[in-house]
Design an enzyme around this catalytic site. Structure first.
Site, PDB file in Angstrom:
ATOM      1  CD  GLU A 128      25.776  18.201  40.634  1.00  0.00           C
ATOM      2  OE1 GLU A 128      25.229  18.571  39.556  1.00  0.00           O
ATOM      3  OE2 GLU A 128      25.434  17.179  41.250  1.00  0.00           O
ATOM      4  CB  THR A 181      18.153  18.798  41.293  1.00  0.00           C
ATOM      5  OG1 THR A 181      18.492  17.667  40.489  1.00  0.00           O
ATOM      6  CG2 THR A 181      18.790  18.649  42.654  1.00  0.00           C
TER       7      THR A 181
END
Length: 309
Positions: A128, A181
């Site tokens: 991530e 993101t």
């Protein structure tokens, strides 16, 4: 075992009030991954179908997560990874998390399960970090543990799994645009007012209490975001209309799924979730905007093994 095939599910992060700390595991949307042992002491990504993503290990979230695990658990062999992406990148339902969580789950199984699933979260977080610049756990935690997860603390990492009420269903609509993101995080303010913080703390507590007590009304009242949604909502076509559409159909509440552009609604009962889906679809039909829509129960177990040998 020398081979394993898994289903790695999509997830909804934040759940309105819980930026970076709350996440939910979907049941019928996800990627498939195959991992095999190889003689060479390395991680290789040999095939990716359904998305244009890098095969280079250090540039792929599944590779980076796998390397983080093997940096700690040394072996005299390696692994090759194949990925079939059914979750579109930049969709807001945990595409990078599914790859990162899936790789460490599968490798852990082939190693003989030296780690509990909760322990794998910290490795998946490294994937991530590559994807967004932030090592957050609100997607990888529910993917690995199932249900709904609360990240109480990041340092030290402390994650609580919460079983979802049986009648809770999620509807997710994904307009066919990509919102990275990292870009969605870049627009966020670094400072918030005390009043907004107090409201948000109350909503997080109310949401968790509602889950434990099966109080659907309390769950719905707590699905409010005073901090992130007012900024990110501007990036999503028809966002306010989608929220109104869900409300008119009796959904408990709605909000941005992860960093967007997907929008989710939570409902009590499958029929209400279907009605919310129809209303949300009508919004984008009127706007002539292509989209995908999913209705899902809450996946209680997370990643599932499809085959192994």
């Amino acid at each position: 075992m020398d081979y394993i095939k898994i289903f790695s599910p999509a997830t909804i992060a934040n759940l309105s009030c819980g930026f970076d700390v709350l996440g939910l595991c979907l049941d019928n949307v996800g990627d498939e991954m195959t991992v095999r042992k190889i003689d060479e002491k390395t991680i290789r990504i040999t095939k990716i179908e359904g998305a244009d993503l890098p095969l280079e290990t250090e540039k792929n979230v599944s590779g980076v997560a796998a390397l983080a695990l093997l940096h700690e658990w040394d072996t005299d062999y390696g692994f090759e990874i194949e990925i079939t992406k059914n979750i579109k990148a930049g969709s807001g339902i945990g595409s990078s998390a599914a790859s990162a969580a899936g790789s460490v789950f599968a490798i852990n199984e082939l190693l003989g399960r030296p780690y509990e699933n909760k322990d794998l979260v910290r490795f998946a977080m490294q994937g991530e970090k590559l994807a967004s610049g932030s090592a957050h756990a609100d997607n990888v935690a529910p993917a690995l543990l199932g249900g709904i997860t609360l990240v109480r603390s990041y340092d030290p990492l402390d994650i609580i799994k919460i079983e979802a009420p049986e009648e809770l269903f999620a509807t997710v609509i994904h307009p066919q645009i990509e919102l990275r993101t990292a870009d969605a995080r870049s627009v966020l303010k670094q400072h918030i007012t005390l009043q907004n913080a107090i409201t948000q703390w109350g909503n997080v507590g109310g949401f968790v209490a509602g889950l434990y007590t099966r109080d659907y009304g309390l769950i719905g009242r707590s699905l409010q975001d005073k901090i992130v949604e007012p900024i990110r909502g501007l990036l999503i076509p028809g966002f306010d209309r989608l929220k109104i559409a869900c409300q008119t159909q009796g959904a408990l509440g709605s909000g941005i799924s992860g960093s967007g552009p997907s929008v989710f609604a939570l409902s009590r009962g499958f029929e209400t979730a279907q009605n919310a889906a129809s209303a949300m679809s009508q919004v984008y039909d009127d706007m002539k905007l292509p989209y995908e829509i999913h209705i899902s129960g809450i996946n209680p177990e997370g990643i599932k093994i499809l085959d192994k040998k």
